[in-house]
Design an enzyme around this catalytic site. Structure first.
Site, PDB file in Angstrom:
ATOM      1  CE  LYS A  77      -2.196  -1.041   3.772  1.00  0.00           C
ATOM      2  NZ  LYS A  77      -1.499  -2.317   4.023  1.00  0.00           N
TER       3      LYS A  77
ATOM      4  CD  GLU B  78       2.945   6.738   7.162  1.00  0.00           C
ATOM      5  OE1 GLU B  78       3.842   6.876   6.335  1.00  0.00           O
ATOM      6  OE2 GLU B  78       2.193   5.741   7.184  1.00  0.00           O
ATOM      7  NE  ARG B  79       5.228  -0.024  11.203  1.00  0.00           N
ATOM      8  CZ  ARG B  79       4.206  -0.296  10.404  1.00  0.00           C
ATOM      9  NH1 ARG B  79       4.048   0.409   9.302  1.00  0.00           N
ATOM     10  NH2 ARG B  79       3.352  -1.253  10.690  1.00  0.00           N
TER      11      ARG B  79
END
Length: 465
Positions: A157, A183-184
């Site tokens: 994705k 988000e990382r």
């Protein structure tokens, strides 16, 4: 309006206001000593005539009972306009890229805003060509519409989102706004590096609510990104590409906030306000006049269960649905988009033309028939099929490989130069395969190729890429 912190429980902060009106729901409150760092809270409940319950948009470490607060009386405001292009901000609009503060005259807009009235919305349906074969052929995106990519963990994705940023900004030369929801840090760093290397960072604003931040930050970062996008649409009359990764984490953060506020959970443990929260976000994405906000969203599918409420509630708002398949990924067919499960309201003869529509249906029918025959092939072998079915299986396998495509953002990992394919070349290639032009060519010739000319060239070299 001044008040006092009387209770802190994780991300939930209770604030007392004596002898005055309470700040409205959804408005911002700033807590902390004068001259020191300020903690931003958002009012969520009026508990009593003097008490409000708020959710922190930043970490509450160090906040103590008795700390003074100031009610702003308005929603959280974030900077917008040209100043935010090429910059990274957080949910309250503070820059996090170590490039300095914004100028004092930078315009600001509230993160909460009503969707444009129906009378102002709408435009003639127009296809947003991406250069990605399988999307343009089977699930074309709408300019000013909403599209989402659904998939479990590890099916591509984020890579697809990054490729869409690069190709569409280069092709449409508009403004891009990226909302990183949960988000990382690694993903954010990779995205920033890719945007900088591709030369499109100067036309992109990035708004991040990272995974390690409180749920309030992850819950509201999508709203902050929308405020930036709406400014360019309404004030600058610019077409805006809004990318969100990941909508599931927005729902997840809302569930955390709901639990902290003491609301009873609904189906499968999600918050009872889930449907209205998703609608509040999605309905603000619209075309107004000559400018549009086109949204492309990634949606994580927990345990590959498409009946999960977080996934099911997102579907009704979309114009295009792109489903990423673990089976496609396991077979190495990237992008791992399922050609049968994906679809679009724009795949209509009145929009894309009769020939495109008819060809898309033929491609789907061929792949569907191949999947029906796969069990027979696995049990008895392909030689047990009729001659017509063997021919169809060969063409379907070539079609599926032809719809794979190398991306520009993965060049460093795969060593294959990226390909962006015009819709006319995609249609011509699929038509030729269905008509049998490639029956004698090795299947490997079609894998990770661009247009049919590249396939033809490979076939002349024995099928080697």
């Amino acid at each position: 309006m001044n008040g006092t912190v009387i209770g802190v429980a994780g991300s939930v902060v209770d604030v007392a206001f004596e002898g005055g009106a309470l700040p409205p729901l959804g408005s911002g409150i700033e807590a902390g000593e004068a001259g020191g760092p300020r903690l931003v809270l958002e009012v969520q409940q009026h508990v009593s005539p003097t008490l409000v319950r708020t959710v922190a948009l930043q970490g509450t470490s160090g906040l103590a009972r008795g700390a003074p607060v100031i009610a702003t009386g308005q929603p959280v405001m974030v900077p917008v306009g040209d100043a935010v292009l090429g910059r990274i901000i957080d949910v309250i609009g503070e820059p996090v890229d170590r490039l300095g503060a914004f100028p004092e005259n930078t315009p600001r807009r509230p993160i909460h805003r009503a969707a444009p009235p129906m009378a102002r919305q709408g435009r003639v349906p127009e296809v947003f060509w991406t250069g990605i074969k399988v999307i343009d052929l089977l699930a074309p995106l709408a300019q000013g519409g909403k599209a989402a990519m659904f998939g479990g963990a590890g099916v591509g994705k984020t890579v697809l989102i990054m490729e869409l940023i690069r190709t569409t900004v280069e092709k449409y030369s508009g403004i891009s706004v990226f909302a990183g929801i949960g988000e990382r840090s690694r993903e954010g760093h990779e995205l920033l590096t890719e945007l900088r290397q591709s030369g499109v960072l100067a036309r992109t604003a990035l708004v991040f609510g990272q995974m390690n931040e409180p749920p309030g930050a992850r819950w509201r970062v999508g709203m902050a990104a929308l405020a930036v996008a709406e400014y360019f649409r309404d004030e600058k009359s610019e077409n805006v590409l809004l990318l969100m990764d990941n909508v599931f984490r927005f729902v997840q953060a809302g569930g955390e906030v709901s639990g902290l506020l003491g609301r009873l959970p609904s189906r499968v443990g999600y918050q009872p306000t889930q449907a209205s929260e998703i609608a509040e976000l999605e309905e603000r994405i619209a075309s107004v006049g000559a400018a549009s906000v086109t949204a492309i969203q990634a949606v994580y599918v927990p345990a590959d269960d498409f009946t999960d409420p977080a996934v099911a509630e997102t579907f009704p708002h979309l114009d295009s649905t792109i489903v990423l398949s673990r089976e496609q990924a396991a077979a190495g067919l990237y992008p791992a988009i399922d050609p049968l499960a994906s679809g679009s309201v724009l795949l209509d003869a009145a929009v894309v033309g009769a020939s495109h529509y008819a060809l898309a249906q033929e491609v789907r029918q061929a792949i569907a028939r191949y999947r029906d025959l796969q069990e027979i092939i696995a049990l008895l072998g392909i030689d047990e099929l009729s001659r017509a079915d063997r021919q169809l299986v060969g063409r379907a396998r070539r079609l599926m490989r032809f719809l794979s495509q190398p991306f520009q953002v993965t060049e460093a990992f795969t060593g294959k130069p990226g390909r962006s394919v015009d819709i006319a070349d995609t249609l011509a290639g699929c038509r030729a395969i269905l008509d049998g032009e490639g029956d004698a060519w090795a299947e490997q010739s079609f894998y990770m190729a661009g247009d049919l000319n590249e396939v033809r060239s490979r076939a002349g070299q024995g099928g080697k890429p």
